[in-house]
Design a protein around this motif. Sequence first.
Motif, PDB file in Angstrom:
ATOM      1  N   ARG B  31       1.381  -1.139  -0.087  1.00 55.58           N
ATOM      2  CA  ARG B  31       0.121  -0.097  -0.096  1.00 55.58           C
ATOM      3  C   ARG B  31       1.116   1.411   0.111  1.00 55.58           C
ATOM      4  NH1 ARG B  31      -2.105   3.743   3.020  1.00 55.58           N
ATOM      5  NH2 ARG B  31      -1.209   3.037   5.202  1.00 55.58           N
ATOM      6  N   ARG B  32       1.852   1.183   0.576  1.00 55.11           N
ATOM      7  CA  ARG B  32       2.819   2.357   0.829  1.00 55.11           C
ATOM      8  C   ARG B  32       4.076   3.108  -0.125  1.00 55.11           C
ATOM      9  NH1 ARG B  32       4.935   4.082   6.692  1.00 55.11           N
ATOM     10  NH2 ARG B  32       2.697   3.009   8.232  1.00 55.11           N
ATOM     11  N   THR B  33       4.061   1.298  -0.768  1.00 56.31           N
ATOM     12  CA  THR B  33       5.675   1.991  -1.561  1.00 56.31           C
ATOM     13  C   THR B  33       4.788   1.555  -3.425  1.00 56.31           C
ATOM     14  OG1 THR B  33       5.913  -0.578  -1.551  1.00 56.31           O
ATOM     15  CG2 THR B  33       6.966   1.158   0.083  1.00 56.31           C
ATOM     16  N   ALA B  34       3.505   0.716  -3.286  1.00 58.50           N
ATOM     17  CA  ALA B  34       3.531   0.188  -4.691  1.00 58.50           C
ATOM     18  C   ALA B  34       3.729   1.688  -5.836  1.00 58.50           C
ATOM     19  CB  ALA B  34       1.818  -0.548  -4.851  1.00 58.50           C
ATOM     20  N   ALA B  35       2.812   2.503  -5.641  1.00 56.83           N
ATOM     21  CA  ALA B  35       2.755   4.143  -6.600  1.00 56.83           C
ATOM     22  C   ALA B  35       3.791   4.026  -6.821  1.00 56.83           C
ATOM     23  CB  ALA B  35       1.926   4.484  -5.914  1.00 56.83           C
ATOM     24  N   LYS B  36       4.912   3.865  -5.941  1.00 58.25           N
ATOM     25  CA  LYS B  36       6.477   4.828  -6.038  1.00 58.25           C
ATOM     26  C   LYS B  36       6.991   3.821  -7.765  1.00 58.25           C
ATOM     27  CE  LYS B  36       8.115   7.699  -3.087  1.00 58.25           C
ATOM     28  NZ  LYS B  36       8.084   7.580  -1.514  1.00 58.25           N
ATOM     29  N   LEU B  37       6.695   2.715  -7.060  1.00 53.98           N
ATOM     30  CA  LEU B  37       8.000   1.553  -7.574  1.00 53.98           C
ATOM     31  C   LEU B  37       6.841   1.508  -9.424  1.00 53.98           C
ATOM     32  CD1 LEU B  37       8.226  -1.626  -5.663  1.00 53.98           C
ATOM     33  CD2 LEU B  37       9.859   0.709  -5.913  1.00 53.98           C
ATOM     34  N   PHE B  38       5.902   1.610  -9.039  1.00 53.22           N
ATOM     35  CA  PHE B  38       4.992   1.599 -10.511  1.00 53.22           C
ATOM     36  C   PHE B  38       4.704   2.592 -11.474  1.00 53.22           C
ATOM     37  CE2 PHE B  38       0.430   1.453 -13.173  1.00 53.22           C
ATOM     38  CZ  PHE B  38       0.663  -0.036 -13.907  1.00 53.22           C
ATOM     39  N   GLY B  39       5.397   3.792 -10.891  1.00 52.88           N
ATOM     40  CA  GLY B  39       5.698   5.009 -11.154  1.00 52.88           C
ATOM     41  C   GLY B  39       6.663   5.547 -12.135  1.00 52.88           C
ATOM     42  N   VAL B  40       7.916   4.288 -12.198  1.00 53.47           N
ATOM     43  CA  VAL B  40       9.198   4.062 -12.584  1.00 53.47           C
ATOM     44  C   VAL B  40       8.931   2.526 -13.690  1.00 53.47           C
ATOM     45  CG1 VAL B  40      11.044   2.375 -12.585  1.00 53.47           C
ATOM     46  CG2 VAL B  40      10.404   4.132 -10.126  1.00 53.47           C
ATOM     47  N   CYS B  41       8.133   1.524 -13.148  1.00 51.03           N
ATOM     48  CA  CYS B  41       7.740   0.625 -13.988  1.00 51.03           C
ATOM     49  C   CYS B  41       7.552   1.152 -15.354  1.00 51.03           C
ATOM     50  CB  CYS B  41       6.635   0.023 -13.586  1.00 51.03           C
ATOM     51  SG  CYS B  41       7.549  -1.336 -12.225  1.00 51.03           S
ATOM     52  N   LEU B  42       5.964   2.239 -15.400  1.00 50.52           N
ATOM     53  CA  LEU B  42       5.275   2.638 -16.757  1.00 50.52           C
ATOM     54  C   LEU B  42       6.286   4.065 -17.290  1.00 50.52           C
ATOM     55  CD1 LEU B  42       2.138   4.160 -15.336  1.00 50.52           C
ATOM     56  CD2 LEU B  42       2.444   2.521 -16.990  1.00 50.52           C
ATOM     57  N   ARG B  43       7.115   4.824 -16.611  1.00 50.04           N
ATOM     58  CA  ARG B  43       7.676   6.129 -17.178  1.00 50.04           C
ATOM     59  C   ARG B  43       8.766   5.168 -18.491  1.00 50.04           C
ATOM     60  NH1 ARG B  43       9.912  10.563 -16.064  1.00 50.04           N
ATOM     61  NH2 ARG B  43      12.183  10.997 -17.073  1.00 50.04           N
ATOM     62  N   MET B  44      10.345   3.188 -18.001  1.00 46.19           N
ATOM     63  CA  MET B  44      10.509   2.705 -18.575  1.00 46.19           C
ATOM     64  C   MET B  44      10.453   2.012 -19.438  1.00 46.19           C
ATOM     65  SD  MET B  44      13.663   2.486 -15.532  1.00 46.19           S
ATOM     66  CE  MET B  44      15.249   2.288 -16.252  1.00 46.19           C
ATOM     67  N   LEU B  45       9.507   1.412 -18.827  1.00 44.90           N
ATOM     68  CA  LEU B  45       8.305   0.196 -20.261  1.00 44.90           C
ATOM     69  C   LEU B  45       7.769   1.125 -20.717  1.00 44.90           C
ATOM     70  CD1 LEU B  45       8.232  -2.244 -17.104  1.00 44.90           C
ATOM     71  CD2 LEU B  45       9.728  -2.775 -19.416  1.00 44.90           C
ATOM     72  N   ALA B  46       6.921   2.651 -20.606  1.00 49.41           N
ATOM     73  CA  ALA B  46       6.268   2.926 -21.155  1.00 49.41           C
ATOM     74  C   ALA B  46       4.569   1.779 -21.871  1.00 49.41           C
ATOM     75  CB  ALA B  46       6.733   4.147 -22.892  1.00 49.41           C
ATOM     76  N   ASP B  47       4.743   1.212 -21.392  1.00 53.87           N
ATOM     77  CA  ASP B  47       3.338   0.140 -21.550  1.00 53.87           C
ATOM     78  C   ASP B  47       2.330  -0.558 -20.066  1.00 53.87           C
ATOM     79  OD1 ASP B  47       3.194  -2.200 -24.096  1.00 53.87           O
ATOM     80  OD2 ASP B  47       1.827  -2.415 -21.757  1.00 53.87           O
ATOM     81  N   HIS B  48       1.472   0.181 -20.743  1.00 53.11           N
ATOM     82  CA  HIS B  48       0.934  -0.425 -19.683  1.00 53.11           C
ATOM     83  C   HIS B  48       0.155  -1.950 -18.581  1.00 53.11           C
ATOM     84  CE1 HIS B  48      -2.501   0.845 -15.867  1.00 53.11           C
ATOM     85  NE2 HIS B  48      -1.727   2.053 -16.598  1.00 53.11           N
ATOM     86  N   GLY B  49       0.352  -2.665 -19.887  1.00 50.03           N
ATOM     87  CA  GLY B  49      -0.396  -3.648 -19.837  1.00 50.03           C
ATOM     88  C   GLY B  49       1.255  -4.547 -18.595  1.00 50.03           C
ATOM     89  N   GLU B  50       2.800  -4.011 -19.468  1.00 51.89           N
ATOM     90  CA  GLU B  50       3.589  -4.840 -18.890  1.00 51.89           C
ATOM     91  C   GLU B  50       4.276  -4.119 -18.334  1.00 51.89           C
ATOM     92  OE1 GLU B  50       8.431  -5.734 -21.182  1.00 51.89           O
ATOM     93  OE2 GLU B  50       6.560  -4.294 -22.325  1.00 51.89           O
ATOM     94  N   ALA B  51       3.616  -3.117 -17.625  1.00 53.44           N
ATOM     95  CA  ALA B  51       4.104  -2.615 -16.261  1.00 53.44           C
ATOM     96  C   ALA B  51       3.372  -3.143 -15.125  1.00 53.44           C
ATOM     97  CB  ALA B  51       4.268  -0.976 -15.938  1.00 53.44           C
ATOM     98  N   GLU B  52       2.362  -3.427 -15.134  1.00 52.66           N
ATOM     99  CA  GLU B  52       1.250  -4.087 -14.400  1.00 52.66           C
ATOM    100  C   GLU B  52       2.128  -5.894 -14.233  1.00 52.66           C
ATOM    101  OE1 GLU B  52      -2.445  -4.668 -15.173  1.00 52.66           O
ATOM    102  OE2 GLU B  52      -3.282  -2.298 -15.290  1.00 52.66           O
ATOM    103  N   GLU B  53       2.522  -6.283 -15.129  1.00 51.26           N
ATOM    104  CA  GLU B  53       3.222  -7.130 -14.988  1.00 51.26           C
ATOM    105  C   GLU B  53       4.432  -6.980 -14.646  1.00 51.26           C
ATOM    106  OE1 GLU B  53       3.979  -9.656 -18.594  1.00 51.26           O
ATOM    107  OE2 GLU B  53       2.229  -8.920 -19.462  1.00 51.26           O
ATOM    108  N   ALA B  54       5.100  -6.628 -14.066  1.00 54.54           N
ATOM    109  CA  ALA B  54       6.436  -6.162 -13.705  1.00 54.54           C
ATOM    110  C   ALA B  54       6.085  -5.737 -12.474  1.00 54.54           C
ATOM    111  CB  ALA B  54       7.272  -5.201 -14.794  1.00 54.54           C
ATOM    112  N   LEU B  55       5.090  -5.450 -12.497  1.00 53.81           N
ATOM    113  CA  LEU B  55       5.137  -4.662 -10.886  1.00 53.81           C
ATOM    114  C   LEU B  55       4.755  -5.872  -9.518  1.00 53.81           C
ATOM    115  CD1 LEU B  55       4.876  -2.704  -9.247  1.00 53.81           C
ATOM    116  CD2 LEU B  55       2.430  -2.356  -9.158  1.00 53.81           C
ATOM    117  N   GLN B  56       3.829  -7.047 -10.830  1.00 56.91           N
ATOM    118  CA  GLN B  56       3.385  -7.988  -9.790  1.00 56.91           C
ATOM    119  C   GLN B  56       4.514  -9.030  -9.790  1.00 56.91           C
ATOM    120  OE1 GLN B  56       0.332 -10.341 -12.325  1.00 56.91           O
ATOM    121  NE2 GLN B  56       1.468 -12.473 -11.215  1.00 56.91           N
TER     122      GLN B  56
END
Lengths: 246, 185
Positions: B31-56
């Motif tokens: 809850r406290r950290t996912a948004a920060k890491l998801f922001g990084v995934c989205l910025r670097m992967l530039a693909d929403h689906g792949e960023a979700e997979e990466a976060l998981q």
Amino acid sequence: MNTPLDSDRSQLRYAEYVLGVLDADARADVVSEVLTSDEAATAVNLWHRRLQPMSEEISPVEPPDHVWARIQQALRFDVRERARIAPARPGLWENLRFWHWIGLGASTLAAACLLLLVITTGPHIAPSSPAVPFMASSIAQTDGHVGWTATMDIQQARIIVVPVAPESFTQGKAPQLWLVPSGQKPISVGMIATHAPTTLKLDRALLARLGPTAALAVSVEPVGGSPTGQPTGPIIATGAIGAAQG
Amino acid sequence: MSHLADERDELSHLLTQVATGSQGAFAELYRRTAAKLFGVCLRMLADHGEAEEALQEIYTTVWRRAESFDAGRASAMTWLMALARNKVIDRLRQRHEYRPSHSVDLDDLIDDQPGPASRAEATDEYRRLRECLDALEPKQRQSVREAFFSGSTYSELAERCQVPLGTMKSWIRRGLLQLRTCLDA
């Protein structure tokens, strides 16, 4: 620079690994070094500490709820535990708790509360364009935990409802899903399962009323469904409808 | 900045609890950290689906490897971010085709007037790094920043910025060594 050239060169490989400029093979080499050498591990760690503050420039983005559900599934957290530890989503359902407190059990009141809920939660609902092909909803229970998630596929005219951590039902009772258009009576979508995904058809009347001003709700009904065509048991979960992120 | 120090201690404490198998601590950490890491995934992967997979993938790894976290070596956020960046960069390397953005002049490529997502939350570490980055030559600073935020290889960066590979390597390497000297001073 008064450090020896060799030291700089190996330092650079660790820095390049952390920065992310190495190709796959060179990355693998550094990883195996880190696993076998304390010195390499310490150097890589130091470079993380040096460079990572740059990440503070990246704005946080809340991930969609289904990512958390998938993580728990992947780790095989058991369902009871999942319900207990779902990350809290404060705010939205305080109203529902209040209505529960004053006696949501009566069926006429239940229907009235649903209407009220749609009105009172209005400002929280994300705007969506009418052209969105998918819509989604997290259907949260009165304890604040997500019971089901629903995805609506407009072109295929169907809704898929996936249980996340629904509460248990007594013998002879089952969950029924309702669409509640703003200011109108609930319309039955169908009976849903608590242990497996349910796919239901969306007829024309339902499709026409889907959108950010409508909500989904789940009530406790006899296994065969509400005999009156309106909720007869307590409303145990509700969810706003928004455009699916994707 | 004491609330930042508190936050840091709390995250370390949570991660230590996750290492003992506490699912509640894991949920709170997410809850406290996912948004920060998801922001990084989205910025670097530039693909929403792949960023979700990466976060998981990142958080399932956090659960399994939490016992390797050593609060004496790194803050919890540094540990999480290192894990996240590594997963994302590995994913970028697995892509069969490099997906370049349009070739552009380096000067147009990077926002060279950056700031933290929220000024109030800038850490001392960020301010320090910022000073040292500002002391670099513009080409060095811009290529180090672009590399960090895109996760691209030397060849990809050279291609995108239309400079010889050797030039790109030299900008980044000199930038990195100078950063170390400045930060460790």
